[in-house]
Enzyme design. Sequence first.
Site, PDB file in Angstrom:
ATOM      1  N   ASP A   1       1.192  -0.875  -0.122  1.00  0.00           N
ATOM      2  CA  ASP A   1       0.230   0.097  -0.109  1.00  0.00           C
ATOM      3  C   ASP A   1       0.753   1.392   0.349  1.00  0.00           C
ATOM      4  O   ASP A   1       1.940   0.767   0.773  1.00  0.00           O
ATOM      5  CB  ASP A   1      -1.140   0.086   1.405  1.00  0.00           C
TER       6      ASP A   1
ATOM      7  N   GLY B   1       0.174   5.180  -4.861  1.00  0.00           N
ATOM      8  CA  GLY B   1      -0.787   7.389  -5.192  1.00  0.00           C
ATOM      9  C   GLY B   1       0.522   8.056  -4.257  1.00  0.00           C
ATOM     10  O   GLY B   1       0.253   8.539  -4.581  1.00  0.00           O
TER      11      GLY B   1
ATOM     12  N   TRP C   1       2.878   7.362  -2.445  1.00  0.00           N
ATOM     13  CA  TRP C   1       4.179   8.551  -2.872  1.00  0.00           C
ATOM     14  C   TRP C   1       3.863   9.581  -4.218  1.00  0.00           C
ATOM     15  O   TRP C   1       5.163   9.608  -4.412  1.00  0.00           O
ATOM     16  CB  TRP C   1       4.983   6.199  -3.413  1.00  0.00           C
TER      17      TRP C   1
ATOM     18  N   ARG D   1      -0.868   9.004 -10.129  1.00  0.00           N
ATOM     19  CA  ARG D   1      -0.650   7.730  -9.455  1.00  0.00           C
ATOM     20  C   ARG D   1      -0.201   6.523 -10.176  1.00  0.00           C
ATOM     21  O   ARG D   1       0.422   5.533  -9.089  1.00  0.00           O
ATOM     22  CB  ARG D   1      -1.977   7.095  -9.148  1.00  0.00           C
TER      23      ARG D   1
ATOM     24  N   SER E   1      -6.436  -5.570  -5.503  1.00  0.00           N
ATOM     25  CA  SER E   1      -8.163  -6.392  -4.933  1.00  0.00           C
ATOM     26  C   SER E   1      -9.428  -6.264  -5.108  1.00  0.00           C
ATOM     27  O   SER E   1      -9.108  -5.897  -6.564  1.00  0.00           O
ATOM     28  CB  SER E   1      -8.651  -6.145  -3.449  1.00  0.00           C
TER      29      SER E   1
ATOM     30  N   GLU F   1     -12.072  -5.109  -5.059  1.00  0.00           N
ATOM     31  CA  GLU F   1     -12.525  -3.014  -4.851  1.00  0.00           C
ATOM     32  C   GLU F   1     -11.864  -2.879  -5.442  1.00  0.00           C
ATOM     33  O   GLU F   1     -12.153  -1.475  -6.467  1.00  0.00           O
ATOM     34  CB  GLU F   1     -12.433  -2.582  -3.059  1.00  0.00           C
ATOM     35  N   ASN F   2     -10.325  -2.799  -5.931  1.00  0.00           N
ATOM     36  CA  ASN F   2      -9.607  -2.038  -7.298  1.00  0.00           C
ATOM     37  C   ASN F   2      -9.809  -1.343  -8.768  1.00  0.00           C
ATOM     38  O   ASN F   2      -9.893  -0.598  -9.079  1.00  0.00           O
ATOM     39  CB  ASN F   2      -8.095  -2.898  -6.732  1.00  0.00           C
TER      40      ASN F   2
ATOM     41  N   ARG G   1     -12.140   1.884  -8.884  1.00  0.00           N
ATOM     42  CA  ARG G   1     -11.031   3.518  -9.071  1.00  0.00           C
ATOM     43  C   ARG G   1     -10.940   3.746 -10.382  1.00  0.00           C
ATOM     44  O   ARG G   1     -11.162   3.453 -11.917  1.00  0.00           O
ATOM     45  CB  ARG G   1      -9.014   2.394  -8.826  1.00  0.00           C
TER      46      ARG G   1
ATOM     47  N   LEU H   1      -6.434  -5.685   7.319  1.00  0.00           N
ATOM     48  CA  LEU H   1      -6.123  -6.554   6.132  1.00  0.00           C
ATOM     49  C   LEU H   1      -6.546  -6.420   5.046  1.00  0.00           C
ATOM     50  O   LEU H   1      -6.418  -7.079   4.014  1.00  0.00           O
ATOM     51  CB  LEU H   1      -6.556  -7.952   6.624  1.00  0.00           C
TER      52      LEU H   1
ATOM     53  N   GLU I   1       1.429 -13.549  12.063  1.00  0.00           N
ATOM     54  CA  GLU I   1       2.418 -13.000  12.168  1.00  0.00           C
ATOM     55  C   GLU I   1       2.172 -11.086  11.632  1.00  0.00           C
ATOM     56  O   GLU I   1       2.040 -11.389  10.156  1.00  0.00           O
ATOM     57  CB  GLU I   1       3.814 -12.475  13.156  1.00  0.00           C
TER      58      GLU I   1
HETATM   59  C1  FPP Z   1      -2.516  -0.154  -3.299  1.00  0.00           C
HETATM   60  O1  FPP Z   1      -1.663   1.445  -3.299  1.00  0.00           O
HETATM   61  C2  FPP Z   1      -1.432  -0.911  -4.169  1.00  0.00           C
HETATM   62  C3  FPP Z   1      -1.998  -0.951  -5.392  1.00  0.00           C
HETATM   63  C4  FPP Z   1      -3.407  -1.078  -5.607  1.00  0.00           C
HETATM   64  C5  FPP Z   1      -1.643  -1.968  -6.861  1.00  0.00           C
HETATM   65  C6  FPP Z   1       0.157  -2.428  -6.233  1.00  0.00           C
HETATM   66  C7  FPP Z   1       0.283  -3.336  -7.416  1.00  0.00           C
HETATM   67  C8  FPP Z   1       1.936  -3.293  -7.838  1.00  0.00           C
HETATM   68  C9  FPP Z   1       2.727  -2.105  -6.488  1.00  0.00           C
HETATM   69  C10 FPP Z   1       2.177  -3.881  -9.046  1.00  0.00           C
HETATM   70  C11 FPP Z   1       1.177  -4.297  -9.667  1.00  0.00           C
HETATM   71  C12 FPP Z   1       1.440  -5.483  -9.432  1.00  0.00           C
HETATM   72  C13 FPP Z   1       2.220  -6.754 -10.934  1.00  0.00           C
HETATM   73  C14 FPP Z   1       1.961  -8.285 -10.555  1.00  0.00           C
HETATM   74  C15 FPP Z   1       2.915  -5.988 -11.482  1.00  0.00           C
HETATM   75  P1  FPP Z   1      -2.709   2.780  -2.952  1.00  0.00           P
HETATM   76  O2  FPP Z   1      -2.359   3.031  -4.668  1.00  0.00           O
HETATM   77  O3  FPP Z   1      -4.288   2.332  -2.623  1.00  0.00           O
HETATM   78  O4  FPP Z   1      -1.762   3.803  -3.177  1.00  0.00           O
HETATM   79  P2  FPP Z   1      -2.451   4.873  -1.482  1.00  0.00           P
HETATM   80  O5  FPP Z   1      -3.464   4.244  -0.742  1.00  0.00           O
HETATM   81  O6  FPP Z   1      -1.129   6.256  -1.113  1.00  0.00           O
HETATM   82  O7  FPP Z   1      -3.542   5.769  -2.670  1.00  0.00           O
END
Ligand code: FPP
Length: 234
Positions: free
Chosen positions: A19, A22, A24, A32, A64, A66-67, A70, A187, A199
């Site tokens: 997590d 975005g 970062w 993002r 996920s 839920e993603n 977006r 989680l 853990e």
């Molecule tokens: C959460 O950060 C991260 C995600 C929803 C995607 C994670 C995916 C990757 C690291 C790369 C993709 C994977 C592969 C296999 C190529 P967020 O966007 O929710 O960050 P934020 O909470 O700061 O907005």
Amino acid sequence: MKSEKIPQNLPRHIAFIMDGNGRWAKKRFLPRKAGHREGVKTMRRIVDECFKIGIPYLTVYAFSTENKNRPQDEVKALFNLMEEYFTEFLNELLEKNICVRTMGDTSYFPETLRNIIADAIEKSASCTGGTLNIALNYGSRDEILRAVNVAVKNGAVLDSDAFSRLLYTSDLPDPDLVVRTGGESRLSNFMLYQCAYSELFFTKTLWPDFNKTLLYEILNDYSARERRFGKVKP
Ligand code: FPP
């Protein structure tokens, strides 16, 4: 100076909730998707390091259920990154003898992406140097409901082992350690059944900033924990 000593008692299976991509990007006035791209680089480095020191199973929460709600340009950017990852790094994974697999319902992913993922899974199926399980359109409630529906349909009364065999992770050990970056302590619908005795480690570090030093700090912290699995100390 922080220790990068490899502790004796390593987890067999680490699950990462990656997590903070975005935020970062936002901190750097970038879109993002730039954060997700950096997140993939971190994922490659950390996955590499974990296998190198002998952790045999890794799970990463890449997308996920839920993603998919977006904004569509972000979803598309994530699909593009997955496509790049599975094509560009397949050879590297094969050279390192890493078996790649996924969990989740990818049936609505674009067909080209599904084919690329299927190809990576098939080509790496016999690799024995480590297992990388990538959660794609994964949600734990969805996974549990599917298993329950199969059990009900078969009229079966299941014990815990039999139920575990109906989950995506039927052939993986439960995670010993779950690491979540990005500062939230939850989680988020991730491996709820499998993590009953895992853990948990939460860090404020944003996923693209996660590095080897922090990994070792977490492994040393894990190694010092006493796991009782609900029993008393012998
Ligand atoms: C959460 O950060 C991260 C995600 C929803 C995607 C994670 C995916 C990757 C690291 C790369 C993709 C994977 C592969 C296999 C190529 P967020 O966007 O929710 O960050 P934020 O909470 O700061 O907005």
